[in-house]
Motif scaffolding. Structure first.
Motif, mmCIF file in Angstrom:
data_model
loop_
_atom_site.group_PDB
_atom_site.id
_atom_site.type_symbol
_atom_site.label_atom_id
_atom_site.label_comp_id
_atom_site.label_asym_id
_atom_site.label_seq_id
_atom_site.Cartn_x
_atom_site.Cartn_y
_atom_site.Cartn_z
ATOM 1 N N VAL A 1 0.854 -1.193 0.000
ATOM 2 C CA VAL A 1 0.000 0.000 0.000
ATOM 3 C C VAL A 1 0.888 1.241 0.000
ATOM 4 N N GLU A 2 0.545 2.190 -0.846
ATOM 5 C CA GLU A 2 1.250 3.470 -0.883
ATOM 6 C C GLU A 2 0.245 4.592 -0.710
ATOM 7 N N ILE A 3 0.525 5.521 0.185
ATOM 8 C CA ILE A 3 -0.347 6.669 0.461
ATOM 9 C C ILE A 3 0.440 7.932 0.149
ATOM 10 N N THR A 4 -0.063 8.741 -0.785
ATOM 11 C CA THR A 4 0.609 9.987 -1.162
ATOM 12 C C THR A 4 -0.360 11.142 -1.000
ATOM 13 N N ALA A 5 0.041 12.127 -0.211
ATOM 14 C CA ALA A 5 -0.788 13.312 0.019
ATOM 15 C C ALA A 5 -0.103 14.524 -0.597
ATOM 16 N N THR A 6 -0.844 15.259 -1.446
ATOM 17 C CA THR A 6 -0.307 16.422 -2.148
ATOM 18 C C THR A 6 -1.051 17.670 -1.713
ATOM 19 N N ASN A 7 -0.298 18.689 -1.311
ATOM 20 C CA ASN A 7 -0.879 19.962 -0.898
ATOM 21 C C ASN A 7 -1.094 20.831 -2.133
ATOM 22 N N HIS A 8 -2.345 21.044 -2.521
ATOM 23 C CA HIS A 8 -2.656 21.870 -3.688
ATOM 24 C C HIS A 8 -2.892 23.332 -3.304
ATOM 25 N N GLY A 9 -2.828 23.661 -2.022
ATOM 26 C CA GLY A 9 -3.099 25.020 -1.593
ATOM 27 C C GLY A 9 -1.895 25.938 -1.735
ATOM 28 N N PRO A 10 -2.104 27.235 -1.510
ATOM 29 C CA PRO A 10 -1.025 28.221 -1.666
ATOM 30 C C PRO A 10 -0.102 28.324 -0.460
ATOM 31 N N ASP A 11 -0.472 27.679 0.658
ATOM 32 C CA ASP A 11 0.304 27.799 1.889
ATOM 33 C C ASP A 11 0.690 26.422 2.413
ATOM 34 N N ALA A 12 1.758 26.393 3.203
ATOM 35 C CA ALA A 12 2.120 25.158 3.895
ATOM 36 C C ALA A 12 0.986 24.791 4.856
ATOM 37 N N ALA A 13 0.746 23.514 5.020
ATOM 38 C CA ALA A 13 -0.376 23.070 5.854
ATOM 39 C C ALA A 13 -0.003 21.784 6.577
ATOM 40 N N PRO A 14 -0.512 21.624 7.804
ATOM 41 C CA PRO A 14 -0.230 20.396 8.552
ATOM 42 C C PRO A 14 -1.075 19.231 8.061
ATOM 43 N N LEU A 15 -0.563 18.028 8.252
ATOM 44 C CA LEU A 15 -1.308 16.821 7.896
ATOM 45 C C LEU A 15 -0.790 15.650 8.716
ATOM 46 N N HIS A 16 -1.714 14.864 9.222
ATOM 47 C CA HIS A 16 -1.375 13.635 9.933
ATOM 48 C C HIS A 16 -1.926 12.465 9.125
ATOM 49 N N LEU A 17 -1.070 11.541 8.759
ATOM 50 C CA LEU A 17 -1.476 10.313 8.098
ATOM 51 C C LEU A 17 -1.504 9.208 9.141
ATOM 52 N N VAL A 18 -2.671 8.587 9.300
ATOM 53 C CA VAL A 18 -2.843 7.622 10.398
ATOM 54 C C VAL A 18 -3.511 6.348 9.868
ATOM 55 N N PRO A 19 -2.811 5.554 9.056
ATOM 56 C CA PRO A 19 -3.401 4.274 8.642
ATOM 57 C C PRO A 19 -3.612 3.369 9.845
ATOM 58 N N GLN A 20 -4.714 2.605 9.808
ATOM 59 C CA GLN A 20 -5.088 1.780 10.954
ATOM 60 C C GLN A 20 -5.331 0.339 10.524
ATOM 61 N N LEU A 21 -4.936 -0.578 11.393
ATOM 62 C CA LEU A 21 -5.142 -2.005 11.189
ATOM 63 C C LEU A 21 -5.991 -2.501 12.349
ATOM 64 N N TRP A 22 -7.085 -3.221 12.054
ATOM 65 C CA TRP A 22 -7.925 -3.674 13.161
ATOM 66 C C TRP A 22 -8.667 -4.956 12.806
ATOM 67 N N PHE A 23 -8.971 -5.708 13.836
ATOM 68 C CA PHE A 23 -9.781 -6.918 13.683
ATOM 69 C C PHE A 23 -11.249 -6.567 13.876
ATOM 70 N N ARG A 24 -12.088 -7.125 13.021
ATOM 71 C CA ARG A 24 -13.536 -6.996 13.252
ATOM 72 C C ARG A 24 -13.892 -7.638 14.585
ATOM 73 N N ASN A 25 -14.729 -6.952 15.338
ATOM 74 C CA ASN A 25 -15.115 -7.450 16.656
ATOM 75 C C ASN A 25 -16.065 -8.642 16.503
ATOM 76 N N THR A 26 -15.566 -9.819 16.833
ATOM 77 C CA THR A 26 -16.373 -11.039 16.815
ATOM 78 C C THR A 26 -16.500 -11.645 18.205
ATOM 79 N N TRP A 27 -15.931 -10.990 19.195
ATOM 80 C CA TRP A 27 -15.837 -11.572 20.531
ATOM 81 C C TRP A 27 -16.780 -10.945 21.558
ATOM 82 N N SER A 28 -17.454 -9.872 21.222
ATOM 83 C CA SER A 28 -18.277 -9.166 22.220
ATOM 84 C C SER A 28 -19.735 -9.602 22.223
ATOM 85 N N TRP A 29 -20.105 -10.537 21.355
ATOM 86 C CA TRP A 29 -21.522 -10.817 21.169
ATOM 87 C C TRP A 29 -21.972 -12.091 21.873
ATOM 88 N N GLY A 30 -21.025 -12.757 22.561
ATOM 89 C CA GLY A 30 -21.402 -13.960 23.302
ATOM 90 C C GLY A 30 -21.486 -15.209 22.464
#
Length: 892
Positions: free
Chosen positions: A183-212
């Motif tokens: 997986v490749e994630i590329t973020a491009t700033n198209h605005g006229p000013d510098a801007a902050p950005l946080h890239l936070v890819p997440q990995l998670w398991f579907r919850n199959t254990w809470s339902w009894g």
């Protein structure tokens, strides 16, 4: 044809084939769906609103941005973003619920599926993220203040994109092997000013254990990264085995390393319902811990032990310069059985992208213009990204889970409970969805249209989807096909046989096993229609709204007074087409198995009965054909047999044209039972033979069966091809523009009226997003084009008509079909100013926006702009079918 992707497809003729094991199967929205609704009143939108989505664990699926998962949805990988200003992580798409929107539910985001192969060996997706705070509250408030006569208030209307102040975030997926994903994630700033950005890819398991039901709990933990990677997460799951996610920083991000955050994919009970609702054993690090750590700076929100069932990799960019990009890379690998691959992420992406290019160079016909090729590619990409895992065990959903509070009592009752007549449904399949956000659930008749386009790139998947809707865990034991999860019992038009024949033909007409399996299941569906929707046994059918929403004078889904019934021109047409497609498919099967010959005869007999009844039914010998208006209309019949014709010129009255089929020459020698019946019937009923069984002008034995006589064909073509009625600059309207000033009728003491509205409907007759008062809709256009071509190759061969009506220009029927098809494709082609006619009104102008075709649910009847769901790359992907089969399917 042979490319690397075609070779992979050849090895993927099973829904659980290795190359299909991972894909973009994660929904763009799980909140607000029927499956997550455990309310007493059935209000799915209110039961699980957007504001709960980052706090509550889902029961039946997951959602995320550019998400990928395994076929069972056990492990999910998705993207989260933060611009330093939003009040929450951007983890999923946002939109208004049905009650919030002034035209019903509506997504308020901008994104595009850029590319995708059928095995998901390569895929690309683009999201446009504002640098200003996302205006969640403003969008809800302003739309809530607007009435149905006003346009929707969209994200671009808020001004957050002015000056191009946004990031384009492109996500690309590629498989080094079936169990090694890059997986490749590329973020491009198209605005006229510098801007902050946080890239936070997440990995998670579907919850199959809470339902009894299964207490086994998977686990993620921090691992040691291999050389060349900056961070690693290791996972263990009882079904998947061990997996590893590794991360590295690419161009523009070389000096930034990701932090690891861990929590559990479980509900934050205290935040939702108060501390008193918390129970012993609730996790201290619930689902929203990543959001609290990143957005709210709560350093103690995540698990300090660096373990859990959800993990995030957090890249922080304090100021991305204008015009610059930052890139991060991930690699997700199943460790057990995965071959060792030395190739890096960059190399894998490059190779798979080249293979994707080679694949579509074979799929899209040579000589196709660059723009039309792009349109088809984008339509196919949307279909690939629209494949989503659908989990719904109806009896479990009705009864509830042992580890959760019991559902309300009304949920069980057949009278008030949703889908209680469908307790046999138990789905855990990847299914083609109409839309990523507004319709994140299957709809059987939508899916039939999807499959026609899908057959050009993935015939196995197209056939499997059509068959899936007929399997015993989906199809009702009484023969009815499921409509959609809001009400499986609703009645959708029977387009399955039409789609099956299209798919069979596109695939080369070789897969007789598929054809036989479909026909056998349709032999169960057909009597359901006959027994349930022909109340008088007159061969004229009812059926309710049948996808036409509110082009009628009243809501056709509502119960009528007393013993009244509505005899519908479209329902009768659908059944005529049903018969003809069954006749054609069974005739094809009879070439190798003579038992099917008699089945062909059965459907010929039923077709002829329907065709005759269309012009003469009931004790009062009423006709759906109005000889004065020269158009088909619905007829409201009182309990005493008195008939009231509904004088509306709409798509309802054009659909009888689709009841047409050519009987091939070989039938005369190869199908004796059908041939004998033809001969005997024409001898017994000579007065009807010429009206229903036509021969072409060359005098061949070729027969054309049609619900509509030659005279009626001629009469219907005049308004169909009239730019003042149905023919718009971009296809066929669903309501005649001749009704701009309205039409009204007085029936049973009530005054009923409607008028042509080219865009969003001005009526809430059929729910909050009723729309069929004029717009162009690709599926029914596709059906009409198919009918025109069949007529042009059969009884209408050599016949010329005026196109457009009143122009004085004459052309053959197949050329007419081509000209209308060109109008439809023009919706997606750039105009002289670079703007595509089908682009929604609210999309800003300029190269960054005009580069991307959009696939709206339907299109303005006068100017063509896109309306309704903005990412309906389901049935609207039929434009790819038009590009890849510009002359229709072969006349088999």
């Amino acid at each position: 044809m042979s490319t690397a992707e075609h070779d992979r497809l050849a090895d993927s003729d099973d829904p659980r084939a290795a190359w299909r094991r991972w894909g973009p199967y994660v929904s763009a929205r799980q909140w607000g769906t029927v499956r997550e609704d455990y309310s007493a009143d059935g209000d799915a939108w209110g039961s699980f609103p957007f504001d709960h989505s980052h706090l509550r664990a889902y029961r039946w699926g997951e959602d995320g941005l550019a998400g990928i998962s395994d076929l069972d949805g056990y492990l999910n990988l998705g993207l989260a973003l933060w611009n330093g200003r939003d009040d929450r992580l951007k983890e999923r798409l946002f939109g208004l619920t049905n009650p919030q929107g002034n035209h019903g539910e509506d997504v308020k985001e901008y994104w595009w599926a850029l590319d995708g192969t059928p095995t998901h060996s390569y895929a690309s997706w683009l999201y446009r993220y504002p640098q200003a705070a996302f205006p969640y509250e403003e969008l809800v408030r302003v739309n809530g203040e607007r009435g149905i006569e006003e346009e929707e208030y969209e994200l671009a209307d808020t001004g957050v994109f002015e000056g191009d102040r946004f990031f384009d975030v492109q996500v690309r997926h590629a498989k080094a092997s079936p169990s090694d994903l890059c997986v490749e994630i590329t973020a491009t700033n198209h605005g006229p000013d510098a801007a902050p950005l946080h890239l936070v890819p997440q990995l998670w398991f579907r919850n199959t254990w809470s339902w009894g039901l299964d207490e086994r709990r998977p686990r993620l933990w921090a691992g040691e990264p291999r050389q060349g990677y900056a961070a690693a997460v290791i996972g263990e799951h009882h079904e998947l085995g061990r997996v590893r996610l590794e991360a590295s920083s690419g161009p523009g991000a070389e000096q930034v390393e990701p932090s690891l955050l861990f929590c559990d994919n479980e509900t934050n009970v205290a935040a939702l319902w108060g501390e008193d609702a918390a129970r012993e054993g609730d996790t201290a690090y619930p689902k929203d811990a990543v959001n609290r750590a990143v957005v709210h700076g709560q350093a103690d929100a995540a698990n300090p032990a660096r373990t859990g069932t959800k993990a995030a990799l957090w890249w922080r960019f304090e100021a991305v310069p204008p015009g610059e990009s930052v890139t991060v890379r991930l690699r997700l690998t199943e460790l057990e059985g995965a071959p060792a691959v030395a190739t890096g992420v960059e190399e894998v992406l490059a190779v798979r992208e080249q293979e994707c290019e080679a694949f579509y160079a074979q799929v899209i016909p040579a000589g196709t213009s660059e723009q039309d090729a792009l349109i088809a590619r984008r339509a196919f990409a949307g279909l690939q990204w629209g494949k989503q895992l659908y989990l719904y065990d109806v009896p479990r959903w009705i009864e509830g889970d042992p580890g959760q509070p019991p559902p309300p009592p009304g949920r069980h009752t057949r009278r008030t409970g949703r889908n209680t007549r469908w307790r046999h449904v138990n789905l855990a399949e990847v299914i083609s969805m109409p839309d990523e956000w507004e319709y994140p659930w299957f709809a059987t008749w939508d899916l039939a249209f999807h499959c026609v386009a899908l057959a050009h790139v993935d015939p196995f998947f197209a056939k499997w989807q059509l068959l899936l809707m007929c399997r015993e865990w989906v199809m009702n034991p009484n023969g009815q096909l499921a409509a959609y999860e809001w009400n499986f019992s609703d009645v959708n038009p029977p387009v399955h046989p039409w789609a099956a024949w299209q798919v069979f033909s596109i695939d080369g007409g070789r897969d007789r096993d598929f054809l036989e399996r479909v026909v056998l299941k349709m032999l169960l569906n057909f009597p359901w229609w006959v027994n349930r929707k022909d109340s008088e046994g007159s061969n004229v059918f009812e059926g309710g709204f049948l996808g036409m929403d509110n082009v009628g004078l009243f809501d056709r889904s509502e119960a009528l007074a007393g013993d009244q019934r509505l005899e519908q021109a479209d329902a009768t047409a659908w059944m005529g087409m049903f018969c003809l497609k069954m006749l054609r498919m069974s005739a094809e099967l009879a070439r190798h198995d003579k038992a099917w010959d008699e089945v062909s005869t059965k459907f010929l007999v039923h077709f002829l009965s329907i065709a005759e009844a269309l012009d003469d039914f009931g004790t009062h010998h009423t006709s759906l054909w109005d000889t004065e208006d020269e158009f088909f209309h619905d007829v409201l019949v009182d309990d005493d047999g008195t008939a009231h014709r509904m004088p509306v010129r709409s798509m309802v009255g054009l659909l009888p044209l689709t009841g047409i089929s050519i009987v091939p020459n070989w039938v005369a020698t190869e199908l004796p039972d059908l041939t004998d019946f033809f001969q005997g019937w024409t001898e017994r009923r000579p007065e009807l033979a010429d009206a229903l069984i036509h021969t072409n002008h060359r005098g061949y034995a070729l027969r054309t069966l049609s619900l509509v006589s030659k005279e009626q064909w001629s009469a219907l073509l005049r308004p169909l091809l009239d730019e003042g009625e149905f023919l718009s600059p971009h296809g066929i309207r669903s309501l005649s523009a001749a009704h701009r000033d309205g039409v009204s009728v007085h029936v049973a003491g009530a005054d009923l009226s409607l008028r042509y509205v080219p865009g969003e409907s001005d009526s809430r007759m059929f729910g909050g997003n009723s729309n069929w008062r004029g717009p162009v809709w690709l599926p029914v256009n596709a059906l009409l084009l198919d009918a025109l071509r069949i007529y042009g190759r059969g009884a209408g061969a050599g016949v010329e008509v005026e196109y457009p009506t009143g122009s004085g220009q004459q052309m053959g029927m197949e050329q007419v079909a081509h000209e209308i098809e060109e109008r439809l494709v023009s919706l997606f082609r750039p105009g002289p100013d670079g703007r595509r006619p089908g682009t929604p009104r609210h999309h800003p102008r300029g190269p960054l926006w005009d580069a991307h075709p959009t696939f709206s649910e339907y299109f303005h009847g006068d100017d063509g702009r896109g309306l309704g769901a903005s990412h309906q790359t389901g049935w609207t992907a039929l434009v790819a079918h038009f590009v890849c089969a510009p002359d229709g399917i072969p006349n088999r």
